[in-house]
Write a protein that holds these residues in place. Structure first.
Motif, PDB file in Angstrom:
ATOM      1  N   PRO A  38       0.815  -1.230   0.000  1.00 44.07           N
ATOM      2  CA  PRO A  38       0.000   0.000   0.000  1.00 44.07           C
ATOM      3  C   PRO A  38       0.847   1.278   0.000  1.00 44.07           C
ATOM      4  O   PRO A  38       0.470   2.271  -0.619  1.00 44.07           O
ATOM      5  N   ILE A  39       1.990   1.248   0.653  1.00 46.04           N
ATOM      6  CA  ILE A  39       2.878   2.419   0.657  1.00 46.04           C
ATOM      7  C   ILE A  39       3.430   2.653  -0.748  1.00 46.04           C
ATOM      8  O   ILE A  39       3.457   3.785  -1.241  1.00 46.04           O
ATOM      9  N   GLY A  42       0.773   4.122  -2.860  1.00 51.00           N
ATOM     10  CA  GLY A  42       0.583   5.532  -2.528  1.00 51.00           C
ATOM     11  C   GLY A  42       1.626   6.408  -3.198  1.00 51.00           C
ATOM     12  O   GLY A  42       1.311   7.479  -3.731  1.00 51.00           O
ATOM     13  N   GLY A  45       0.737   6.712  -6.799  1.00 45.78           N
ATOM     14  CA  GLY A  45      -0.380   7.632  -7.004  1.00 45.78           C
ATOM     15  C   GLY A  45       0.041   9.090  -6.903  1.00 45.78           C
ATOM     16  O   GLY A  45      -0.333   9.917  -7.746  1.00 45.78           O
ATOM     17  N   ILE A  46       0.821   9.408  -5.890  1.00 46.24           N
ATOM     18  CA  ILE A  46       1.293  10.789  -5.706  1.00 46.24           C
ATOM     19  C   ILE A  46       2.171  11.215  -6.879  1.00 46.24           C
ATOM     20  O   ILE A  46       2.029  12.314  -7.417  1.00 46.24           O
TER      21      ILE A  46
END
Length: 65
Positions: A38-39, A42, A45-46
């Motif tokens: 998940p990190i 993320g 995505g960023i």
């Protein structure tokens, strides 16, 4: 206004394809524990948002047949 570009000329798409393949390989090869996925997602995505907002000036050509 700039002319539309082909999908493979998009920095955002190329980045996301490469990053997704790298994430899958890292998790499947147990280089990175699955709980960090998940990190990594993320970060992807960023970075995609940053590429799209600050580094993209042309649209991708969309041909629907």
């Amino acid at each position: 206004m700039a002319l539309p570009k082909k999908w493979y000329e998009s920095k955002t798409i190329i980045f996301n394809i490469g990053y997704t393949i790298a994430e899958i390989c890292l998790v499947l090869l147990d280089i990175v524990p699955a709980e960090y996925a998940p990190i990594l997602m993320g970060i992807q995505g960023i970075t995609s948002v940053v590429l799209r907002v600050w580094f993209t000036t042309t649209a991708i050509e969309a041909k629907l047949k």
